[in-house]
Motif scaffolding. Structure first.
Motif, short mmCIF file in Angstrom:
data_model
loop_
_atom_site.label_atom_id
_atom_site.label_comp_id
_atom_site.label_asym_id
_atom_site.label_seq_id
_atom_site.Cartn_x
_atom_site.Cartn_y
_atom_site.Cartn_z
N LYS A 195 -4.05 -15.11 -67.98
CA LYS A 195 -4.98 -16.19 -67.63
C LYS A 195 -5.43 -16.09 -66.18
CE LYS A 195 -3.03 -19.40 -70.95
NZ LYS A 195 -1.87 -20.28 -70.98
N ARG A 215 -1.72 -7.65 -67.38
CA ARG A 215 -1.03 -7.69 -68.68
C ARG A 215 -0.11 -6.48 -68.82
NH1 ARG A 215 -3.13 -10.87 -73.54
NH2 ARG A 215 -1.05 -10.20 -74.05
N MET A 227 11.69 -13.41 -74.20
CA MET A 227 10.86 -14.61 -74.35
C MET A 227 10.25 -15.02 -73.00
SD MET A 227 13.36 -16.43 -77.06
CE MET A 227 13.13 -18.09 -76.55
N LEU A 228 11.07 -14.96 -71.98
CA LEU A 228 10.62 -15.33 -70.63
C LEU A 228 9.49 -14.40 -70.18
CD1 LEU A 228 11.87 -17.37 -68.47
CD2 LEU A 228 12.69 -15.30 -67.34
N GLN A 229 9.66 -13.12 -70.46
CA GLN A 229 8.67 -12.13 -70.03
C GLN A 229 7.38 -12.27 -70.84
OE1 GLN A 229 9.38 -10.39 -67.28
NE2 GLN A 229 7.25 -9.74 -67.34
N THR A 230 7.51 -12.65 -72.13
CA THR A 230 6.32 -12.88 -72.97
C THR A 230 5.51 -14.04 -72.39
OG1 THR A 230 7.66 -12.23 -74.86
CG2 THR A 230 5.57 -13.29 -75.36
N HIS A 231 6.23 -15.07 -71.97
CA HIS A 231 5.59 -16.24 -71.37
C HIS A 231 4.86 -15.84 -70.08
CE1 HIS A 231 4.97 -20.33 -70.09
NE2 HIS A 231 5.67 -20.13 -68.98
N ARG A 232 5.55 -15.06 -69.26
CA ARG A 232 4.95 -14.63 -68.00
C ARG A 232 3.73 -13.75 -68.26
NH1 ARG A 232 8.89 -11.96 -63.63
NH2 ARG A 232 9.47 -14.08 -63.10
N ASN A 233 3.83 -12.92 -69.31
CA ASN A 233 2.74 -12.03 -69.70
C ASN A 233 1.50 -12.83 -70.09
OD1 ASN A 233 1.93 -9.84 -72.35
ND2 ASN A 233 1.88 -9.29 -70.20
N GLN A 234 1.74 -13.94 -70.81
CA GLN A 234 0.61 -14.79 -71.22
C GLN A 234 -0.02 -15.46 -70.01
OE1 GLN A 234 2.80 -17.13 -73.97
NE2 GLN A 234 2.46 -15.72 -75.68
N LEU A 235 0.83 -15.92 -69.08
CA LEU A 235 0.31 -16.55 -67.85
C LEU A 235 -0.52 -15.55 -67.06
CD1 LEU A 235 3.31 -18.66 -66.48
CD2 LEU A 235 1.26 -19.46 -67.66
#
Ligand code: CU
Length: 429
Positions: free
Chosen positions: A187, A123, A176-184
């Protein structure tokens, strides 16, 4: 001083472009590291790129501020209002957003193990506030590059607002793209997929191709028409009326044939020499353009025989000799070539011999792609300038000498460049 500072700024900008892309690439790839050891090593490296980037931003700002302190606003307004913020803001964001996270990542205790990075680490390594400042630096560097080569002069805010809005828009997409990657990454560990990279590269190539379309259109659109009114020009305040009393209609004119000195007039006198004469000396003068170092600057210069003054080899003759010179223009602009102290007789253009009256020339305009053969009698001993009469080219090194054997000059100049400028100005014009 001006050249030194603007060159310094330009070099810092070019390095900023390079370093910011390297840093952005390395930052985006951090989260793909599969072991703590790898992640540790990569974060340490990113620290180096962050410090280097900041130093370059400082160099840009310092050069701009020094220009602002010493020169008139026309020389630095766009630099200080556009380029300084474009370099300094991303560097500041790196220190505020990325640096604290970078320190946390590089200070971990298990940095030398082969254990996979845990959720918290992943993260951290993909947090938007950590990665996006680097990406913003890369974006800003492109804007810097653009404004360095297409400066908005005279300064207009509109020239700034559109690129700035575009920059912020792309930056928010990246966030936004990096937020998405951060969430992935929270997991499961992210796998580095080479095909994604290839896809990205293809996308970049396609985007570049798309950008080149308006570029080519603009380039073609800038072509000049075959013929042009003598009154053509932007903002013509003339109103288009020319007559004796300043009013009335323009008289209609019939077209005349274009003057071409190659076959203008008739042969009234015999040429003193021609293509088949015996020449004592034959010289070649190849006009071109290339990147070169000249008087402390590195830029694209107009060259004679591949060199700029004073490195251009001189033409050396003896009094009384008959001299032939072939002038070839390989560059993309005209060069009106001017030899002092002598009159040149033009013998041919592009292998076509002169067929009209004798074409004596002091200054011969050589267009791109043209080849002229000229000849003269060496009957005026001295050291003579032979240069392009576009004085900007001449002062930037498109200058050489015709020298007579046995002739020397005791004159020196404390400022070599001023020799060219002064002699061009006072003796040659
Ligand atoms: Cu020139």
């Amino acid at each position: 001083m001006y050249s030194l500072l603007s060159n310094l700024e330009l070099i810092a900008i070019m390095l900023f472009v390079l370093f910011s892309f390297i840093a952005a690439n390395k930052a985006a790839k951090l989260v793909f590291n599969q072991t703590e050891k790898q992640l540790y090593r990569k974060t340490r490296k990113l620290l180096f790129w962050s410090v280097s980037l900041s130093l370059l931003a400082v160099a840009v700002a310092a050069a701009d501020l020094m220009l602002a302190a010493a020169f008139s606003p026309l020389l630095w307004l766009d630099r200080l209002l556009i380029r300084t913020p474009l370099a300094v803001i991303p560097a500041l964001l790196i220190w505020l957003g990325s640096y604290p996270r970078l320190r946390k990542l590089s200070q971990r205790t298990n940095g030398q193990t082969d254990a996979p990075p845990d959720v918290a680490r992943r993260r951290q390594a993909s947090a938007p506030a950590f990665i996006v400042p680097y990406q913003l630096a890369a974006l800003s560097s492109m804007a810097l590059f653009y404004f360095a080569f297409f400066p908005p002069v005279p300064f207009r805010w509109l020239a700034v607002t559109v690129p700035a809005a575009l920059l912020l828009f792309i930056a928010s997409l990246l966030w936004m793209l990096q937020t998405h990657r951060n969430q992935l990454a929270a997991k499961a560990p992210l796998l580095y997929r080479p095909w994604r990279r290839r896809l990205k590269h293809t996308g970049v190539l396609l985007a570049a191709a798309a950008v080149s379309i308006p570029f080519i259109t603009a380039m073609e659109g800038s072509r000049l028409p075959d013929n042009l009114s003598m009154m053509a020009g932007k903002g013509n305040s003339f109103g288009g009326l020319i007559s004796k009393n300043g009013s009335g209609e323009i008289l209609s004119q019939t077209a005349t044939t274009t003057l071409d000195s190659l076959n203008y007039g008739t042969i009234a006198e015999l040429a003193p020499f021609n293509m088949s004469s015996h020449y004592d000396r034959e010289f070649k003068m190849i006009l071109d353009k290339r990147f070169a170092f000249y008087d402390g600057s590195f830029a694209a210069y107009d060259t004679i025989n591949g060199e700029v003054f004073p490195n251009t080899p001189m033409f050396v003759v003896k009094e009384g000799e008959l001299v032939k010179t072939t002038i070839v223009n390989r560059s993309l602009v005209d060069h009106p070539m001017h030899l002092h102290g002598h009159h040149m007789l033009v013998l041919s253009r592009n292998n076509k011999p002169v067929s009209g009256s004798l074409w004596w020339s002091d200054t011969l305009d050589v267009a791109p792609g043209e080849t002229y053969v000229v000849a003269f009698v060496a009957d005026n001993p001295g050291i003579w300038m032979d240069h392009c009469h576009n004085l900007v080219h001449a002062a930037a090194g498109m200058t050489m000498h015709l020298m007579y054997e046995g002739v020397s000059s005791p004159l020196r100049s404390v400022q070599p460049l001023s020799i060219i400028r002064n002699s061009l100005y006072w003796t040659l014009v």
